[in-house]
Write an enzyme that holds these catalytic residues in place. Structure first.
Site, mmCIF file in Angstrom:
data_model
loop_
_atom_site.group_PDB
_atom_site.id
_atom_site.type_symbol
_atom_site.label_atom_id
_atom_site.label_comp_id
_atom_site.label_asym_id
_atom_site.label_seq_id
_atom_site.Cartn_x
_atom_site.Cartn_y
_atom_site.Cartn_z
ATOM 1 C CG HIS A 47 -2.023 -0.895 1.249
ATOM 2 N ND1 HIS A 47 -3.210 -0.575 1.302
ATOM 3 C CD2 HIS A 47 -1.929 -2.336 0.954
ATOM 4 C CE1 HIS A 47 -4.029 -1.652 1.147
ATOM 5 N NE2 HIS A 47 -3.411 -2.912 0.913
ATOM 6 C CG ASP A 148 -4.843 2.208 2.510
ATOM 7 O OD1 ASP A 148 -4.024 1.842 1.707
ATOM 8 O OD2 ASP A 148 -5.870 1.404 2.848
#
Ligand SMILES: COc1cc(-c2[o+]c3cc(O)cc([O-])c3cc2O[C@@H]2O[C@H](CO)[C@H](O)[C@H](O)[C@H]2O)cc(OC)c1O
Ligand SMILES: O=c1ccn([C@@H]2O[C@H](COP(=O)(O)OP(=O)(O)O)[C@@H](O)[C@H]2O)c(=O)[nH]1
Length: 516
Positions: A47, A148
Site C-alpha cells: 500500500h 488509504d
C-alpha cells in the site's frame, strides 16, 4: 495452505508493534513553501509504495508546484517494515522529488476481538488527533489529503480542516464497485452472504458467484461491517484514485461513474494505473533471472503466490510437483516455508524436506525451485516467461499484464477470488483453474497439469485466447501511461482539480486550521 481468516489475523498480530517517534526525513535543502499533498498510507509495503509512486506521478503531472508529505503511521510497523520505510525515505530524499516523511506517534492498540479489517479501521481512527495535529501544524499550505481505502474514518479530519480528501484504492475497480455496492447489498440480503445461493449482482460485472466473495464479506460480523462502512464513506471523498487502467475495466468503471453501483453517481474516479514500483536500476542480476536467460522464449511457467503465500501443506506440495512434472513444461516455482507462529509471512523453504523424493533430479533440466523471496517484476520481464500461476493479488496481476504474460489464477485470500473471476470471465487474460475453496483452496495435480498445458500452448482455445488477450492488455497498459494515454489524462485531471481546489479553497482551509 493459507487459511483466510487466520491469515487476516496473523497479518495484524505480526504487524502491530508499539513504536513511537516523530522524525522527519526530507530531501536536503528542500523548503516546504509549495502546497503539499498529504498522503496517509496503510503502512504495509504494497500500500505504501503504491501510494508513494502514485503521489510522485501526481507531482509530475501537476500544473502547479507541489510537494508530498507522507504521514507514517506506526500502527502497522514491524521493525522490519520500519526499516523498509526508512530506506524508502532515504531513497526518496535523493530522488529530487519534494517529499517529506512525518512519523506519527504510536497509539494504544484497540482490542482485537473482531477481524483484521475492523481492527485496522478502529486503529486508524485512533490516529485522528495526531493526523489532525500534524496537518494543522504543517509549515506549507495543504492542497489535499490522500487516504488509504482502509482509512476512511480520517475523512472527518479532512472535513474539519476543510481540505479535499481523496481515497487511494490499491486493488481493482471490481473490488471498488463491490464495496460501493455493499451498503445497499447489506439491506437486500438479510443473512450472511455465504448463505446466498447463486450470484451477487454488481453492476458492470457478470453475475458474481456468491462463493467468490472476499472472505470478510462472507459473514455479517463487525469485520464485514467495516467494509460496509468504507463503502458508504467512499461516497464522501472528493475523488477515488484507483490503481487500474480504464481500458482493462471499462464496464465496471462506467457503472461506478453512472451510479449503478452505489446509490449515486461517483463521477470523480481516477484510474491512473498501472502504478508499478520498479526498483532503481543497477542492482546485480538475480540467479532466477540468469536461469531464465538460458531458456527459450515463452517456455517457462512461473508459480509465485505473493507476499503471504507460497507455503503449502505437503499434500498440496506433492500435487503441485506431480502436476508440473506431468505437464512436461519448463517451470519456475517459488516454494516457501511455513510462517513462524503469529506471522503471516512465509519463511525460506527447506526444499529437500518439502519436495517429493526424486522430483528435483527428474526435473533438473527444465525446472527451477526457489525457496525465498524473488524479484517477481524482473522475472515477469524475462522473455522466457510464458505463463504465470498467480495468487491474484492485484499488484501481481498488473505486473503480469504489463509484460503481457497470461495467467492461471490460484486465489488464496482477501479479494483474490473476485480478481480471479474478473481475469477469466471479463478480461479473458487467464485460463480458469479449479480451486477448491472449501478445502483450503486446494488444486488437484491433474487440474494444475491441464491449466499449465492450456496456458503454455497445448492447443486449447482458452489458452490461445488468454495469450492473445494478455498481449492486448500489455499494449493497453503501456499506452495508458504514455503522454495522452487514459491514465496520464486521468492523473492530469486529478492534478488540475487539486490545484484548482487549492486556489479556491486555500483561504477557507487556512482559516479552519488557524481556528483550531
Ligand atoms: C482488497 O480487499 C482486501 C484486502 C486485504 C489486505 O489486507 C492486508 C492487511 C495487512 O495487514 C497487510 C496487507 O498487505 C494487506 C493486503 C491486503 O490486500 C492486498 O493488498 C494488495 C495491495 O497492497 C492488493 O490489492 C491485493 O490484491 C490485496 O489482496 C484483506 C482483505 O480481506 C482479508 C480484503 O478483502
Ligand atoms: O516472492 C515475491 C512475492 C511477491 N513479490 C511482490 O509483492 C507484491 C505482491 O502484491 P500483490 O498485490 O500481488 O499481493 P499481496 O502480497 O498483497 O497479497 C507484488 O509487487 C510482487 O511482485 C515479489 O516481488 N516477490
Amino acid at each position: 495452505m493459507v487459511k483466510e481468516n487466520a491469515l487476516a489475523w496473523a497479518i495484524i498480530k505480526d504487524s502491530f508493534v508499539d513504536l513511537a517517534g516523530d522524525e522527519e526525513h526530507s530531501a536536503p535543502g528542500v523548503t516546504m513553501a509549495s502546497p503539499t499533498v498529504v498522503l496517509v498510507p496503510f503502512c504495509v509495503p504494497g500500500h505504501l509504495t503504491s501510494m508513494l509512486d502514485a503521489g510522485k506521478r501526481l507531482l509530475g503531472s501537476s500544473g502547479c508546484p507541489m510537494s508530498l508529505t507522507v504521514l507514517v503511521t506506526p500502527m502497522t510497523m514491524s521493525a522490519n517494515l520500519m526499516s523498509q520505510v526508512d530506506d524508502l525515505a532515504r531513497r526518496e530524499a535523493e530522488s529530487g522529488f519534494d517529499i517529506r516523511f512525518h512519523h506519527l506517534p504510536a497509539v494504544e492498540l484497540p482490542t482485537k476481538e473482531h477481524g483484521a479489517e475492523e481492527f485496522i479501521m478502529r486503529f486508524i481512527q485512533l490516529h485522528e488527533p495526531y493526523v489532525k495535529a500534524a496537518i494543522s501544524g504543517m509549515s506549507s499550505p495543504v492542497a489535499a489529503v490522500v487516504l488509504d481505502y482502509f482509512g476512511t474514518t480520517l475523512l472527518d479530519v479532512a472535513r474539519e480542516l476543510a481540505l479535499p480528501a481523496y481515497v487511494y484504492f490499491t486493488s481493482a475497480a471490481s473490488m471498488l464497485a463491490l464495496m460501493l455496492r455493499l451498503p445497499a447489498l447489506d439491506e437486500e440480503v438479510a443473512g450472511d452472504l455465504e448463505a446466498v445461493e447463486g450470484a451477487v449482482d454488481v453492476a458492470g460485472l457478470p453475475p458474481v458467484p456468491a462463493g467468490l466473495m472476499p472472505e470478510p464479506l462472507m459473514k455479517k460480523d463487525p469485520n464485514y461491517a467495516s467494509f460496509v462502512y468504507h463503502g458508504r464513506r467512499f461516497m464522501e471523498a472528493a475523488g477515488i484514485i484507483v490503481n487500474t487502467v480504464a481500458e482493462l475495466e471499462p464496464a465496471v468503471l462506467a457503472a461506478i461513474a453512472e451510479g449503478r453501483c452505489a446509490r449515486a453517481p461517483r463521477s470523480n474516479v481516477y484510474p491512473i494505473g498501472p502504478v508499478l514500483s520498479f526498483k532503481p536500476p543497477g542492482e546485480q542480476q538475480h540467479e532466477c533471472v540468469s536461469w531464465l536467460d538460458a531458456q527459450p522464449p515463452a517456455s517457462v511457467v512461473l508459480l509465485c503466490f505473493g507476499s503471504m503465500g507460497g507455503s503449502f501443506p505437503s499434500p498440496q506440495v506433492r500435487a503441485i510437483a506431480d502436476g508440473l512434472e506431468r505437464s512436461g513444461h519448463r517451470f519456475m516455482w517459488v516454494l516457501r516455508g511455513p510462517p513462524p507462529a503469529g506471522s503471516p509471512y512465509p519463511t525460506d523453504a527447506d526444499v529437500h524436506e518439502l519436495l517429493p523424493e526424486g522430483f528435483r533430479e527428474r526435473t533438473k533440466d527444465r525446472g527451477f525451485v526457489w525457496p525465498k523471496w524473488v524479484p517477481q517484476k524482473d522475472i515477469l520481464a524475462s522473455a522466457a516467461v510464458g505463463g504465470f500461476v498467480t495468487h491474484c493479488g492485484w499488484n501481481s496481476i498488473l505486473e503480469s499484464l504489463w509484460h503481457g504474460v497470461p495467467m492461471a489464477p490460484w486465489p488464496l485470500y482477501a479479494e483474490q477470488h473476485l480478481n480471479a473471476f474478473e481475469l477469466v470471465s471479463v478480461m479473458g487474460v487467464a485460463v480458469g483453474m479449479e480451486v477448491d475453496r472449501k478445502r483450503g483452496n486446494f488444486v488437484e495435480a491433474a487440474e494444475l497439469e491441464r491449466a499449465v498445458r492450456s496456458l503454455m500452448g497445448g492447443g486449447s482455445e482458452e489458452g490461445r485466447k488468454a495469450r492473445e488477450k494478455a498481449a492486448e492488455a500489455k499494449a493497453l497498459c503501456r499506452k495508458a501511461v504514455e503522454d495522452g494515454g487514459s491514465s496520464d489524462v486521468s492523473m492530469q485531471k486529478l492534478a488540475r482539480e487539486i490545484c484548482a481546489k487549492h486556489s479556491t479553497q486555500g483561504c477557507e482551509a487556512a482559516g479552519a486550521m488557524r481556528s483550531d
